[in-house]
Design an enzyme around this catalytic site. Structure first.
Site, mmCIF file in Angstrom:
data_model
loop_
_atom_site.group_PDB
_atom_site.id
_atom_site.type_symbol
_atom_site.label_atom_id
_atom_site.label_comp_id
_atom_site.label_asym_id
_atom_site.label_seq_id
_atom_site.Cartn_x
_atom_site.Cartn_y
_atom_site.Cartn_z
ATOM 1 N N CYS A 264 -10.404 25.314 32.651
ATOM 2 C CA CYS A 264 -10.355 24.217 31.670
ATOM 3 C C CYS A 264 -8.947 23.930 31.154
ATOM 4 C CB CYS A 264 -11.276 24.530 30.503
ATOM 5 S SG CYS A 264 -12.901 25.023 31.029
ATOM 6 N N HIS B 7 -9.678 19.585 25.240
ATOM 7 C CA HIS B 7 -10.703 19.879 26.234
ATOM 8 C C HIS B 7 -12.082 19.710 25.587
ATOM 9 C CE1 HIS B 7 -13.195 21.656 29.160
ATOM 10 N NE2 HIS B 7 -13.365 22.798 28.530
ATOM 11 N N ASN C 264 -19.097 19.213 29.729
ATOM 12 C CA ASN C 264 -17.852 19.952 29.948
ATOM 13 C C ASN C 264 -17.483 19.854 31.427
ATOM 14 O OD1 ASN C 264 -15.932 21.909 30.464
ATOM 15 N ND2 ASN C 264 -16.919 23.505 29.258
HETATM 16 O O1 UT7 Z 1 -14.994 25.144 28.806
HETATM 17 C C1 UT7 Z 1 -14.345 26.268 28.411
HETATM 18 C C2 UT7 Z 1 -14.935 27.207 27.556
HETATM 19 N N1 UT7 Z 1 -16.297 27.047 27.121
HETATM 20 C C3 UT7 Z 1 -16.524 26.915 25.817
HETATM 21 O O2 UT7 Z 1 -15.634 26.722 25.038
HETATM 22 C C4 UT7 Z 1 -17.961 27.060 25.334
HETATM 23 C C5 UT7 Z 1 -17.999 27.870 24.061
HETATM 24 N N2 UT7 Z 1 -19.330 28.144 23.564
HETATM 25 C C6 UT7 Z 1 -20.170 27.196 23.073
HETATM 26 O O3 UT7 Z 1 -19.850 26.027 23.089
HETATM 27 C C7 UT7 Z 1 -21.462 27.628 22.443
HETATM 28 O O4 UT7 Z 1 -21.427 29.033 22.201
HETATM 29 C C8 UT7 Z 1 -22.717 27.304 23.310
HETATM 30 C C9 UT7 Z 1 -22.962 25.789 23.297
HETATM 31 C C10 UT7 Z 1 -22.532 27.782 24.725
HETATM 32 C C11 UT7 Z 1 -23.965 27.963 22.714
HETATM 33 O O5 UT7 Z 1 -24.136 27.574 21.363
HETATM 34 P P1 UT7 Z 1 -24.400 28.674 20.234
HETATM 35 O O6 UT7 Z 1 -24.593 27.950 18.967
HETATM 36 O O7 UT7 Z 1 -23.259 29.660 20.298
HETATM 37 O O8 UT7 Z 1 -25.756 29.293 20.701
HETATM 38 P P2 UT7 Z 1 -26.091 30.805 21.115
HETATM 39 O O9 UT7 Z 1 -25.537 31.109 22.454
HETATM 40 O O10 UT7 Z 1 -25.739 31.701 19.990
HETATM 41 O O11 UT7 Z 1 -27.662 30.715 21.232
HETATM 42 C C12 UT7 Z 1 -28.480 30.404 20.085
HETATM 43 C C13 UT7 Z 1 -29.920 30.332 20.526
HETATM 44 C C14 UT7 Z 1 -30.360 31.551 21.337
HETATM 45 O O12 UT7 Z 1 -31.685 31.832 20.970
HETATM 46 P P3 UT7 Z 1 -32.013 33.041 19.955
HETATM 47 O O13 UT7 Z 1 -31.415 34.249 20.604
HETATM 48 O O14 UT7 Z 1 -31.312 32.663 18.687
HETATM 49 O O15 UT7 Z 1 -33.500 33.022 19.889
HETATM 50 C C15 UT7 Z 1 -30.339 31.056 22.763
HETATM 51 O O16 UT7 Z 1 -31.237 31.741 23.598
HETATM 52 O O17 UT7 Z 1 -30.119 29.195 21.385
HETATM 53 C C16 UT7 Z 1 -30.766 29.615 22.598
HETATM 54 N N3 UT7 Z 1 -30.314 28.771 23.698
HETATM 55 C C17 UT7 Z 1 -30.914 27.613 24.009
HETATM 56 N N4 UT7 Z 1 -31.992 26.986 23.502
HETATM 57 C C18 UT7 Z 1 -32.336 25.815 24.058
HETATM 58 C C19 UT7 Z 1 -29.242 28.953 24.516
HETATM 59 N N5 UT7 Z 1 -29.139 27.939 25.365
HETATM 60 C C20 UT7 Z 1 -30.172 27.099 25.082
HETATM 61 C C21 UT7 Z 1 -30.580 25.852 25.629
HETATM 62 N N6 UT7 Z 1 -31.661 25.249 25.083
HETATM 63 N N7 UT7 Z 1 -29.931 25.265 26.646
#
Ligand code: UT7
Length: 325
Positions: free
Chosen positions: A116, A252, A282
């Site tokens: 990225c 980004h 992304n």
């Molecule tokens: O491109 C270069 C680098 N990449 C980035 O910069 C990405 C950085 N990270 C992020 O943008 C975010 O961390 C994500 C968008 C990937 C995830 O968002 P989050 O708010 O950090 O969610 P999380 O991973 O903490 O997950 C929260 C909940 C989990 O459920 P529980 O454990 O709380 O029950 C996940 O299982 O959301 C669940 N979850 C989903 N639910 C519905 C994870 N993915 C999904 C999904 N749909 N696609």
């Protein structure tokens, strides 16, 4: 003094594959929903290649950039292509652009693999080459990915985030303006990585290892924390060099919340930060040049205004460039 010699963005271009995939479409293949994706990331749609190659979309973006610059392909002396999803390991995407765009054989053409942050590093490399090779007047810088090639479509944590696309810019040096740059790397195979699936054809190998699936793995929360710190820190350091914040930021597009949080930390108005993640998701190395082309073509940025481009991601790595449009 060449150290801070500015660049002129002579032309930009962009291209995404024809197929649009909505959040509702993604919900048909993994356990997710439009509300989760929209509120956690800002993403509404993404494009996935279906017949297009990395070369075909990058070539279209590059043709637009060259046309806007109003130069002949023969005037391009440097091509730096940022991608981690090229069609072939060899030849490089940049060499194929040389062939397909009819660029001179004397062109200095190669790829940069920095995920990225790729477009930022490609831009800075191209500028550095222009500074040291005065016979080369214009550089073509591209950022393109077909992330659908390395996405695990059974992993809802990652597959809803990524998309395919390409962007391009033609630059030349501009001694009337200044340029500042900041970058960093923190080697890490824990929170964001994509293995190569080499089959180990060496018949003499005593220690063959199982090839891994060539798919992106990401610990979202850890990368999120890194991203906010990296972007805010890098922008702050670049602003210190430049003597102030810019008129516009193009960061980004990994997650709208990352940009919102960074803006808050920097105490900068959110309106200065361009956002188009809703359209493309992304797209790794493509996201900054895609956004740049949108800003230029829609008249959101004007000649004489200052810009900061800031990338972060796989490596882990980050980079920020400041220049006048
Ligand atoms: O491109 C270069 C680098 N990449 C980035 O910069 C990405 C950085 N990270 C992020 O943008 C975010 O961390 C994500 C968008 C990937 C995830 O968002 P989050 O708010 O950090 O969610 P999380 O991973 O903490 O997950 C929260 C909940 C989990 O459920 P529980 O454990 O709380 O029950 C996940 O299982 O959301 C669940 N979850 C989903 N639910 C519905 C994870 N993915 C999904 C999904 N749909 N696609």
């Amino acid at each position: 003094m060449k150290e801070h010699m500015g660049i002129r963005l002579c032309g930009t271009g962009s291209c995404v594959p024809a197929q649009t995939v909505t959040n509702d479409d993604m919900a048909k293949i993994v356990d997710t929903n439009d509300t989760w994706i929209r509120t956690r990331t800002g993403i509404e749609n993404r494009h996935f290649a279906d017949g297009e190659t990395n070369l075909t979309i990058t070539r279209k973006a590059a043709e637009q950039a060259i046309a806007m610059a109003g130069i002949a392909p023969s005037e391009i002396g440097v091509v730096v292509s940022a991608t981690i999803t090229g069609d072939t390991l060899v030849p490089s995407l940049a060499c194929l652009l040389q062939r397909d765009l009819g660029l001179p054989e004397t062109v200095f053409a190669f790829d940069v693999g920095a995920a990225c942050t790729g477009f930022l590093f490609a831009l800075h490399t191209a500028r550095s080459l222009l500074c040291t090779m005065p016979e080369k007047r214009y550089a073509l810088v591209t950022g393109s990915e077909l992330l659908s090639r390395i996405t695990n479509f059974t992993d809802r944590n990652t597959c809803v985030l990524f998309g395919d696309g390409a962007g391009a810019a033609v630059i030349c040096l501009n001694p009337e303006t200044a340029y500042y740059f900041d970058c960093g790397a923190q080697g890490n195979t824990e929170v964001l990585y994509c293995p190569r699936n080499y089959e180990l054809p060496n018949p003499f190998a005593q220690n063959p290892s199982e090839p891994e699936q060539q798919q992106v793995h990401m610990e979202g929360r850890a990368v999120y924390t890194f991203a906010v710190q990296a972007i805010a820190g890098s922008i702050r350091r670049t602003a210190e060099q430049a003597g102030g914040f810019p008129d516009h930021y193009i960061c980004h597009q990994a997650n709208a919340r990352i940009i919102q949080t960074a803006a808050k930390q920097l105490k900068e108005p959110l309106e200065k930060f361009f956002l188009d993640i809703e359209k493309y998701g992304n797209t790794s190395a493509a996201s900054i040049p895609l956004a740049l082309d949108d800003c230029v073509r829609s008249g959101k940025i004007h000649r004489g205004e200052t810009l900061m481009l800031s990338g972060f991601g796989g490596g882990l790595s980050y980079g920020t460039a400041y220049f006048t449009f």
